[in-house]
Design a protein around this motif. Structure first.
Motif, short mmCIF file in Angstrom:
data_model
loop_
_atom_site.label_atom_id
_atom_site.label_comp_id
_atom_site.label_asym_id
_atom_site.label_seq_id
_atom_site.Cartn_x
_atom_site.Cartn_y
_atom_site.Cartn_z
N ILE A 53 3.36 -5.55 -4.29
CA ILE A 53 4.17 -4.55 -4.42
C ILE A 53 3.65 -3.04 -3.54
O ILE A 53 2.75 -2.88 -3.59
N CYS A 54 4.43 -2.77 -2.21
CA CYS A 54 4.00 -1.47 -1.73
C CYS A 54 3.74 -0.18 -2.52
O CYS A 54 4.92 0.01 -3.13
N GLY A 55 2.96 0.37 -2.56
CA GLY A 55 2.79 1.38 -3.35
C GLY A 55 3.67 2.66 -2.80
O GLY A 55 3.83 3.58 -3.85
N ASN A 56 4.20 2.79 -1.67
CA ASN A 56 4.73 3.75 -0.96
C ASN A 56 6.11 3.74 -1.71
O ASN A 56 6.90 4.59 -1.93
N CYS A 57 6.89 2.65 -1.51
CA CYS A 57 8.50 2.35 -1.58
C CYS A 57 8.63 1.70 -2.79
O CYS A 57 9.78 1.28 -3.09
N MET A 58 7.71 0.92 -3.45
CA MET A 58 7.75 -0.09 -4.55
C MET A 58 8.61 -1.29 -4.22
O MET A 58 8.97 -2.04 -5.21
N GLY A 83 4.61 -9.19 7.26
CA GLY A 83 4.45 -7.63 7.33
C GLY A 83 5.32 -6.76 6.53
O GLY A 83 6.42 -7.49 5.78
N HIS A 84 5.53 -5.40 6.56
CA HIS A 84 6.38 -4.57 5.65
C HIS A 84 6.56 -3.46 6.36
O HIS A 84 5.97 -2.82 7.03
N PHE A 85 8.00 -3.52 6.49
CA PHE A 85 8.64 -2.23 7.32
C PHE A 85 8.88 -1.44 5.92
O PHE A 85 9.91 -1.41 5.24
N CYS A 86 8.20 -0.23 5.96
CA CYS A 86 8.19 0.76 4.82
C CYS A 86 9.37 1.68 5.22
O CYS A 86 9.19 2.75 5.85
N PRO A 87 10.50 1.56 4.50
CA PRO A 87 11.41 2.79 4.63
C PRO A 87 10.89 4.13 4.18
O PRO A 87 11.45 5.24 4.73
N LYS A 88 10.08 4.45 3.49
CA LYS A 88 9.61 5.61 2.94
C LYS A 88 8.79 6.45 3.96
O LYS A 88 8.30 7.40 3.93
ZN LIG Z 1 6.67 0.39 1.64
#
Ligand SMILES: [Zn+2]
Length: 176
Positions: free
Chosen positions: A154-159, A166-171
């Protein structure tokens, strides 16, 4: 229709597929009779929590309850193939029978949508009763919990879960 597996000699909650695209199943078998139920990850999660709470309460009432020690590696704890689910899980409940000292999972097929059509009235949902020892249930819950937790990080930024690609983080608004 009621199907009964008593007692189960194989009991597992597990999944197949890559992280992010996994399919979860509950599977029980008695000798050659294998029963597979398709379910959602959250249902496995709820079941796992439900079993450990249930056994905890049960062992307070029955101090001699055989819960034993969990084995790290149970050779039989893999889904038997081919995986052919009988139905998709709706409701699931847990019970205990004092006489046989067996726990039971009562699983019911996800209900058919109510159709305002007299011809559709006769669809009967399938119900399953799976009997097993407390130790088997705990073993299934322990293993099932590991499967649930072994999903995507889980991405710590956007959960949100991070895919292997890879991950495009909306946050992060496009910034890294
Ligand atoms: Zn994220």
């Amino acid at each position: 229709m009621l199907i009964e597996i008593k007692p189960a000699d194989h009991l597992i909650a597990s999944c197949v597929g890559k992280p992010g695209n996994r399919t979860f199943y509950i599977q029980a078998a008695k000798e050659d009779e294998t029963l597979t139920i398709l379910c959602e990850k959250f249902q496995v999660q709820q079941l796992v929590g439900g079993i450990s709470q249930f056994v905890k309460r049960l062992s307070e009432k029955h101090p001699n309850l055989e819960t034993g020690a969990l084995l790290d590696d149970v050779p039989d704890l893999v889904l038997r193939r081919p995986i052919e689910p009988l139905f998709r899980l709706g409701e699931i409940g847990i019970g205990y029978d004092e006489d046989s000292e067996l726990m039971v999972l009562i699983a019911q097929e996800l209900g058919q949508e109510v159709v305002e059509d007299d011809y559709q009235d006769e669809t009967e949902t399938v119900k399953v009763r799976i009997w097993a020892t407390c130790l088997q249930m705990l073993q299934m819950a322990d293993h099932g919990e590991k499967q649930v937790l072994s999903g995507r990080p889980i991405c710590g930024n956007c959960m949100q879960p991070i895919d292997a690609e890879g991950h495009f983080c909306p946050k992060s608004n496009g910034h890294k």
